[in-house]
Design a protein around this motif. Structure first.
Motif, PDB file in Angstrom:
ATOM      1  N   LEU A  17      40.203  33.798  48.488  1.00 11.40           N
ATOM      2  CA  LEU A  17      40.997  32.942  47.610  1.00 11.40           C
ATOM      3  C   LEU A  17      41.729  33.766  46.550  1.00 11.40           C
ATOM      4  O   LEU A  17      42.934  33.586  46.327  1.00 11.40           O
ATOM      5  CB  LEU A  17      40.094  31.904  46.940  1.00 11.40           C
ATOM      6  N   ILE A  18      41.013  34.689  45.932  1.00  9.15           N
ATOM      7  CA  ILE A  18      41.632  35.561  44.926  1.00  9.15           C
ATOM      8  C   ILE A  18      42.731  36.415  45.571  1.00  9.15           C
ATOM      9  O   ILE A  18      43.842  36.532  45.049  1.00  9.15           O
ATOM     10  CB  ILE A  18      40.569  36.464  44.264  1.00  9.15           C
ATOM     11  N   PHE A  64      45.998  42.292  48.281  1.00 14.70           N
ATOM     12  CA  PHE A  64      45.752  42.877  49.602  1.00 14.70           C
ATOM     13  C   PHE A  64      44.417  43.614  49.622  1.00 14.70           C
ATOM     14  O   PHE A  64      43.635  43.481  50.571  1.00 14.70           O
ATOM     15  CB  PHE A  64      46.898  43.817  49.994  1.00 14.70           C
ATOM     16  N   ALA A  65      44.134  44.377  48.579  1.00 17.28           N
ATOM     17  CA  ALA A  65      42.858  45.108  48.507  1.00 17.28           C
ATOM     18  C   ALA A  65      41.685  44.136  48.501  1.00 17.28           C
ATOM     19  O   ALA A  65      40.640  44.391  49.129  1.00 17.28           O
ATOM     20  CB  ALA A  65      42.825  45.988  47.262  1.00 17.28           C
ATOM     21  N   THR A  66      41.845  43.005  47.843  1.00 17.47           N
ATOM     22  CA  THR A  66      40.780  42.009  47.790  1.00 17.47           C
ATOM     23  C   THR A  66      40.563  41.374  49.161  1.00 17.47           C
ATOM     24  O   THR A  66      39.420  41.142  49.566  1.00 17.47           O
ATOM     25  CB  THR A  66      41.114  40.953  46.720  1.00 17.47           C
ATOM     26  N   LEU A 114      35.783  33.014  34.232  1.00 19.03           N
ATOM     27  CA  LEU A 114      34.646  32.319  34.835  1.00 19.03           C
ATOM     28  C   LEU A 114      34.669  32.472  36.356  1.00 19.03           C
ATOM     29  O   LEU A 114      33.650  32.791  36.982  1.00 19.03           O
ATOM     30  CB  LEU A 114      34.672  30.837  34.451  1.00 19.03           C
ATOM     31  N   PHE A 115      35.833  32.284  36.968  1.00 23.08           N
ATOM     32  CA  PHE A 115      35.967  32.366  38.427  1.00 23.08           C
ATOM     33  C   PHE A 115      35.653  33.778  38.927  1.00 23.08           C
ATOM     34  O   PHE A 115      34.911  33.955  39.892  1.00 23.08           O
ATOM     35  CB  PHE A 115      37.390  31.949  38.825  1.00 23.08           C
ATOM     36  N   TRP A 116      36.230  34.782  38.278  1.00 23.84           N
ATOM     37  CA  TRP A 116      35.967  36.171  38.677  1.00 23.84           C
ATOM     38  C   TRP A 116      34.502  36.521  38.408  1.00 23.84           C
ATOM     39  O   TRP A 116      33.907  37.282  39.145  1.00 23.84           O
ATOM     40  CB  TRP A 116      36.905  37.119  37.940  1.00 23.84           C
ATOM     41  N   GLY A 117      33.937  35.967  37.337  1.00 25.18           N
ATOM     42  CA  GLY A 117      32.529  36.205  37.038  1.00 25.18           C
ATOM     43  C   GLY A 117      31.610  35.649  38.118  1.00 25.18           C
ATOM     44  O   GLY A 117      30.641  36.306  38.528  1.00 25.18           O
ATOM     45  N   VAL A 118      31.918  34.449  38.594  1.00 23.01           N
ATOM     46  CA  VAL A 118      31.137  33.869  39.694  1.00 23.01           C
ATOM     47  C   VAL A 118      31.303  34.726  40.948  1.00 23.01           C
ATOM     48  O   VAL A 118      30.336  34.964  41.683  1.00 23.01           O
ATOM     49  CB  VAL A 118      31.560  32.400  39.953  1.00 23.01           C
ATOM     50  N   SER A 119      32.501  35.210  41.185  1.00 28.27           N
ATOM     51  CA  SER A 119      32.742  36.086  42.340  1.00 28.27           C
ATOM     52  C   SER A 119      31.889  37.342  42.244  1.00 28.27           C
ATOM     53  O   SER A 119      31.276  37.774  43.231  1.00 28.27           O
ATOM     54  CB  SER A 119      34.218  36.474  42.425  1.00 28.27           C
ATOM     55  N   LEU A 120      31.842  37.944  41.059  1.00 28.21           N
ATOM     56  CA  LEU A 120      31.020  39.138  40.867  1.00 28.21           C
ATOM     57  C   LEU A 120      29.544  38.821  41.060  1.00 28.21           C
ATOM     58  O   LEU A 120      28.812  39.597  41.689  1.00 28.21           O
ATOM     59  CB  LEU A 120      31.278  39.737  39.479  1.00 28.21           C
TER      60      LEU A 120
END
Length: 134
Positions: A17-18, A64-66, A114-120
């Motif tokens: 998604l990111i 792309f890297a993600t 928050l979203f990136w934190g959940v991803s991490l």
């Protein structure tokens, strides 16, 4: 077939998604920056088109890297996990920097953090790390 833990499945989904949204936003900025007709619209702001190209390329490259990291995770590759952690941490740093530059608590940037934190958290979860290490 190896059973994948839910944390790994969530990590892959969030990375996709990111990454795909980043590629879309980056591509839009690139299109704007490379469009000769937008030159007249940005005549008031010198360098706006060049900035759009640089920012667009950077955001699209990040996306792309993600996506590559997500593919590596699907294949249970250690490099995919490492790349995923690196891209998410870079995203968190970028969002925090944007928040500092804005000089205020912005709701959209807070949601991004928050979203990136959940991803991490899904990447660092023990079941995800064990699946990749196996």
């Amino acid at each position: 077939m190896t059973t994948r833990p839910i944390s790994l499945i969530l990590a892959v989904g969030l990375l996709l998604l990111i990454g795909l949204s980043g590629m879309g936003v980056g591509g839009s900025l690139l299109g704007y920056g490379l469009d000769p007709q937008s030159a007249s619209a940005t005549a008031i702001v010198p360098g706006a088109q060049q900035a759009a190209v640089v920012l667009g390329a950077g955001i699209a490259g990040y996306g792309f890297a993600t996506v590559v990291a997500a593919a590596g995770l699907v294949l249970l590759r250690r490099w995919g996990w490492r790349l995923g952690v690196a891209t998410v941490v870079a995203g968190l740093v970028g969002l925090a920097g944007a928040m500092v530059a804005a000089g205020a608590l912005d709701g959209l940037l807070l949601f991004g953090i928050l979203f990136w934190g959940v991803s991490l958290a899904t990447l660092l979860a023990d079941p995800t790390r064990r699946a990749v290490d196996a």
